[in-house]
Design an enzyme around this catalytic site. Structure first.
Site: not given
Ligand code: AHR
Length: 661
Positions: A248, A379-380, A49
């Site tokens: 994120c 993602n989350e 990331e």
């Protein structure tokens, strides 16, 4: 015989020692003949990331910060020490920026008015400086439009903090119109904090854009390349997959700031710069100069995965901005473009050169497909909004690409309402692979080696997509990559491996951090502008990944899996290609433990190897000064009648490897 008291006490002590000595020798039994399950080639991978200056200022070898003047403050990263920017009467000259909207994705350029042909200088400060190495070559390129041929020469120099020149080159700008120029500089000295100074001969106006500088010696000597030392560390891990671009960053603080892969491919100069969401995330670590130029974009990620021999695993926005930030949602009826991005990405990766996106890939120099097999949706994310959107993606992807494996997510936490709801719904949907994240204290990792023992073998496969032991608290700036965290992760990883029937992919996160420009710690690798090193956690990951094996086999103590009894953890695999049995042993106690490994079921060589990672103190770490403080050592071990007897040092991770005949 009469014994005096001291003799009695001593004898008693010896007997007790003997008794405990025996009790401490643990017998572990490995059954080499029965394969429990296959270990997936993707079992141990890396999670990339762009956090902590991992892309611009890190892996991406560009040395100029804000090369195309597209940051929100267009001259950020550039200094003009001899110019009084608040006065028209400044002596030497002035650089300002102009936004030409016809260049949609790279509208700003720099207009330089040189009034005095020795005094005016522009300095680029790099990413907390520029690392240059003695005798190494650096490739400079820029675009210039020289109004009326006013500027006779552009002089480009490396300088140190005292303005000493450490390398020099020049360009003669020959055209009134925009034209590309290039030149090479050689550094005469190694310097971690160099800067790039630009001066001019002649007076008048010149426009400049895309001022770019790369070391010649990038990974595979590629132009627009990556830092060789950092890629080498990744390469050495032999990762099974490369997840990108996050995290994120995929989601963005707002939808407008989400990661859009289509804006990261094609001509590098036309890729649109975007703020990096980690720029403002943590008030304790503000990074106002953190932007994404996307010079490292999706093509480069795919290429890196190929170089590493890793499966590419892209994760895409599912139409939900980060729920820790704005949580902006795309209405269901407007989700199509997001879904189309996923379909087009599969075409970009795998489509023939006749397809529109396959052609883009081919024109970028890779006519052969990238052989994409996995794609991540979100993602989350958590809650019903995610499940609703996931369903739409799943249908569209499977309708068109039935063999593509979809990775979904169970949210940011490994337990609790969000997790339970997500898991329950994804199971109902027969989700193929679910991504779980855990950032927990080291004790949690030791206590959770059994986490997956009772997971449904017929349910979704699990991607342990982001995990790292936090020595202080989640994302605390005081977290350290210390030895306790690393060996606790190793203990947990024996549990991942033991459950390889469920666990198909695993990765530590985040992957890397710039010594001075990080936002999140701990991280697997640390780098500055000259060097990079692996943390103790890196060596744990590397040990598991390079000893992955092909088949899971059982290792037990008293008939039970070894999950922390006497602070001992173990897992075992065999490699049917190299014909080896590989046992991973983790001793999390403060004392040495004698272990006998009894290997049944195969004829074995009479000696094997022990690779050991250990350190005396829980707080020990690797560092730039001592990068291999905690790193593996190898020794030989005798194997007698299929038994290998060894002492596991206190706080240690050991890999025992023996050839099968
Ligand atoms: O790894 C850092 C961040 O942690 C990731 O971006 C996110 O997915 C998680 O919350």
């Amino acid at each position: 015989m009469k014994l005096n008291l001291i003799t009695k006490i001593t004898l008693c002590g010896l007997l007790l020692n003997g008794f405990y000595g025996q009790a401490q020798k643990t017998n572990l039994v490995v059954n080499t003949s029965n394969t429990v399950t296959k270990i997936q080639p993707t079992m141990y991978g890396v999670f990339f990331e762009d956090i902590n200056f991992a892309a611009d200022g890190g892996l991406y070898a560009e040395m100029i910060k804000n090369r195309s003047f597209e940051f929100d403050t267009p001259l950020m990263g550039w200094e003009q020490p001899n110019s009084d920017t608040h006065s028209f009467n400044n002596e030497s000259g002035i650089a300002t920026t102009i936004k030409a909207l016809e260049n949609k994705t790279n509208p700003s350029f720099c207009r330089v008015l040189v009034k005095n042909d020795t005094g005016f200088e522009m300095i680029n400060v790099g990413f907390r400086g520029m690392g240059i190495k003695k005798d190494a070559q650096y490739n400079l390129s820029l675009k210039a439009a020289n109004h009326n041929g006013a500027i006779k020469k552009i002089i480009i120099q490396f300088i140190d903090k005292d303005k000493k020149v450490l390398g020099e080159t020049s360009i003669v700008p020959t055209s009134n119109d925009w034209k590309e120029y290039s030149a090479q500089l050689t550094a005469i000295q190694t310097e971690a904090k160099a800067q790039l100074k630009i001066t001019f001969e002649g007076t008048g106006t010149i426009d400049l854009d895309m001022i770019s500088l790369f070391p010649e010696d990038t990974w595979m000597h590629r132009k627009n390349g990556m830092r060789k030392d950092i890629v080498q560390l990744l390469y050495d891990m032999k990762p099974g997959f490369l997840r990108f671009p996050g995290g994120c960053i995929v989601e963005g603080r707002t939808l407008a700031q989400r990661y859009q892969w289509k804006k990261t491919v094609g001509d590098v100069a036309k890729r649109e710069t975007l703020i990096n969401r980690w720029n403002t995330e943590f008030s304790h670590k503000p990074a106002p100069d953190y932007f994404q130029t996307f010079g490292l974009g999706f093509f480069e990620y795919f290429q890196l995965a190929e170089d590493l021999g890793a499966q590419p695993l892209p994760i895409l926005s599912c139409g939900m901005a980060c729920q820790f930030n704005t949580g902006e949602l795309v209405p269901m009826e407007e989700l199509d473009p997001y879904v189309q991005d996923a379909l087009d990405l599969i075409q970009f990766a795998n489509g023939s050169v006749e397809t529109p996106w396959g052609r883009v890939r081919s024109e970028m120099g890779h006519p052969k497909p990238f052989n994409l097999k996995f794609i991540g949706v979100g993602n989350e994310q958590w809650g019903p909004d995610y499940i609703a959107r996931y369903k739409v993606f799943e249908k569209a992807i499977k309708d068109k690409y039935p063999n593509m494996t979809i990775v979904s997510g169970a949210g940011p936490f490994p337990e609790g309402d969000y997790f339970d709801y997500g898991m329950q719904e994804l199971k109902k949907l027969n989700a193929e692979i679910v991504d779980e994240h855990y950032y927990k204290n080291p004790q949690w990792f030791r206590e959770n080696a059994t986490r997956y023992d009772n997971y449904d073998r017929k349910g979704p496969k699990i991607f342990a997509g982001e995990y790292a032991a936090q020595s202080v608290a989640i994302a605390s700036p005081d977290n350290k990559n210390n030895w306790e965290c690393a060996f606790s992760e190793a203990a947990f990883m024996t549990g991942l491996e033991r459950n390889a029937e469920v666990l198909n992919l695993t990765s530590y996160a985040p992957l890397m951090a710039h010594e001075e420009a990080w936002q999140w710690t701990p991280d697997l690798l640390w780098f500055n502008n000259l060097e990079a090193y692996g943390s103790a956690n890196y060596y744990v990951q590397k040990l598991f990944a390079t000893n992955r094996g092909t088949d899971l086999i059982n290792i037990t103590k008293d008939g039970k899996p070894v999950t922390g009894q006497n602070d001992l953890y173990a897992s075992a695999v065999k490699d049917v290609v190299s014909k080896e049995v590989i046992v991973k042993l983790v001793n999390t106690s403060a004392t040495t433990q004698e272990v006998n490994v009894d290997l049944k079921g195969s004829k074995l060589a009479s000696k094997g190897t022990l690779t050991t990672l250990t350190s005396a103190n829980l707080e020990d770490e690797n560092s730039f000064a001592n990068p291999k403080n905690i790193s593996p050592t190898e020794s030989e071990i005798k194997v007698k009648n299929n038994n290998a007897l060894t002492s596991l040092p206190a706080y240690s991770v050991t890999v025992l490897k023996i050839k099968m005949k």
